[in-house]
Design a protein around this motif. Structure first.
Motif, PDB file in Angstrom:
ATOM      1  N   THR A 188     -59.898  51.304  11.075  1.00 37.25           N
ATOM      2  CA  THR A 188     -60.315  49.899  11.029  1.00 37.25           C
ATOM      3  C   THR A 188     -61.820  49.866  11.101  1.00 37.25           C
ATOM      4  N   LEU A 246     -54.810  55.249  11.898  1.00 38.16           N
ATOM      5  CA  LEU A 246     -55.052  53.905  11.376  1.00 38.16           C
ATOM      6  C   LEU A 246     -56.528  53.627  11.530  1.00 38.16           C
ATOM      7  N   PRO A 290     -45.026  51.286  13.588  1.00 29.07           N
ATOM      8  CA  PRO A 290     -46.128  52.106  13.077  1.00 29.07           C
ATOM      9  C   PRO A 290     -46.437  53.307  13.970  1.00 29.07           C
ATOM     10  N   THR A 298     -58.334  51.000   3.915  1.00 30.51           N
ATOM     11  CA  THR A 298     -57.300  51.742   3.187  1.00 30.51           C
ATOM     12  C   THR A 298     -57.852  52.453   1.973  1.00 30.51           C
ATOM     13  N   ALA A 319     -58.302  46.700   8.476  1.00 29.51           N
ATOM     14  CA  ALA A 319     -57.810  48.024   8.101  1.00 29.51           C
ATOM     15  C   ALA A 319     -58.588  48.521   6.898  1.00 29.51           C
TER      16      ALA A 319
END
Length: 439
Positions: free
Chosen positions: A401, A399, A389, A409, A407
């Motif tokens: 969180t 990324l 990643p 998304t 996570a």
């Protein structure tokens, strides 16, 4: 006045022979030739060919003689009870002073009363199946006991006992006497037969079983006229005979005599002596048969002994030379050992060649295998690197969180004022959501 009586004339004194001739002449002059109808009784034929018999009816009887020349012209065999017409001459047999009829011709005139009665009863019983040959039983070859029914005063008793004593003195004979002639004879023979049947079926023995006494029964009587033998034409006697539990032999009269009893019996014998001989094989025959069986048994045993001796000799020959047997076994073991050594050497050579071939290829195969595995490992590393990643983050991606490390998304996962963490390629930023907006 009375006259004195004259003395009677004295009768003529005859000589016996002269008187017989005078009577014969008177008969010849007054009666001959003459024809007579009557029933034959007491018929017999002498070895010379002459026939002697009597002609009778309900009121009288006449002695007859038929010489060989006339007897040879007969077209039938006369039998007691037949009704005949005879033609001939009356005469006197001077040697005995008997009236006799010299028969010159004879022809049948119908059946006599007794003979007709005989035929009627015979037809009746035959229709009921009393004479059926399928009912007849064979005589025992070696009876354990013989039953005998006859009159104590009959000559047949002597003939039968003599024959049995001569042929089978070892077989017991049980005699039950009975009348064989006269009005009381049928019932007497029926009673005797029933007593004999009780013995034939067995009497109680000490162990509670039954022991047979007789295996065959003889019903016998000597010869005689039809009237003399008439008791054996009784219906009750016939029915009693067929009830016999063992074979029954009828020996009544002579060979030419037939009675109802003969047809009902399991076997008819022409004479009493013949009846005895039919049930009694001579002892000499059985002794001869035993001797023959003994010889055959001895021969069979001797053959078996000879065969066993031969096999024993062969075994002795094999066992008589153990050194030869041991030498053959040693040779066989040596061959087996040689084959075993040769086989082991061949296997060792094959294994050695195989090991050499493996040693020659081992280094090359090992290097090739290591290179192949290294190549596979490099390809796996590159595939893993592509999935790293951090490579994605280096292209400007982050990324996100939430506070729990989950996570984020989707915009719908964040609310106004939520604190989020953005992970970049070279660090981490803490951010706050000011204005969530969908594209």
């Amino acid at each position: 006045m009375f006259e004195s009586p004259q003395p009677a004339a004295a009768p003529r004194i005859w000589e016996v022979g002269a008187l017989c001739r005078a009577i014969a002449d008177a008969l010849e002059a007054r009666f001959n030739p003459v024809a007579v109808r009557g029933e034959i009784t007491g018929f017999s034929r002498a070895s010379s060919g002459h026939c002697y018999f009597s002609i009778k009816d309900a009121n009288g009887q006449l002695r007859c003689a038929m010489f060989r020349r006339a007897a040879g012209l007969l077209d039938f065999s006369p039998r007691d009870g037949e009704l005949v017409e005879v033609r001939g001459r009356l005469g006197v047999y001077e040697a005995r002073g008997d009236l006799q009829f010299i028969v010159e011709s004879m022809q049948r005139a119908g059946q006599g009363a007794l003979f007709e009665q005989f035929l009627r009863l015979k037809a009746q019983l035959e229709g009921e199946g009393l004479f059926d040959p399928r009912r007849k039983r064979p005589l025992p070859v070696q009876p354990r006991g013989i039953g005998l029914i006859t009159s104590l005063g009959a000559a047949a008793l002597h003939d039968v006992v003599t024959a049995l004593r001569r042929r089978v003195p070892h077989i017991p004979v049980v005699l039950i006497p009975a009348q064989v002639q006269g009005a009381a004879a049928p019932q007497s023979m029926v009673t005797a037969l029933r007593q004999m049947y009780a013995l034939a079926e067995g009497e109680a023995s000490a162990d509670g079983g039954t022991t047979p006494v007789v295996d065959v029964i003889l019903l016998v009587r000597g010869g005689g006229s039809m009237e003399d033998l008439w008791a054996f034409n009784d219906e009750q006697l016939a029915r009693t005979i067929v009830q016999s539990p063992v074979p029954l032999v009828s020996g009544v009269g002579h060979e030419t005599d037939f009675t109802i009893a003969d047809f009902c019996a399991d076997l008819r014998a022409p004479t009493p002596t013949a009846a005895a001989e039919l049930v009694a094989q001579p002892r000499e025959v059985w002794l001869g048969a035993l001797d023959l069986l003994a010889d055959r048994l001895e021969s069979a045993v001797q053959r078996q002994i000879d065969l066993r001796h031969q096999r024993l000799d062969q075994a002795a020959q094999r066992l008589g030379r153990p050194s030869g047997l041991a030498a053959r076994e040693q040779l066989r073991l040596a061959r087996c050992a040689q084959r075993l050594r040769h086989g082991m050497l061949l296997n060792l050579e094959r294994l050695a060649l195989k090991n050499k071939a493996l040693e020659a290829d081992f280094a090359q195969k090992t290097a090739r295998h290591i290179a192949l595995q290294s190549d596979r490992l490099e390809r796996a590393r590159m595939q893993l690197e592509l999935l790293n990643p951090h490579l994605v983050l280096q292209r400007g991606y982050a990324l996100l969180t939430d506070s729990h490390g989950h996570a984020v998304t989707s915009v719908g996962q964040a609310r106004l004022g939520d604190a989020l963490r953005a992970t970049l390629a070279d660090g981490v930023l803490d951010v706050t959501v000011d204005h969530p907006r969908l594209l």
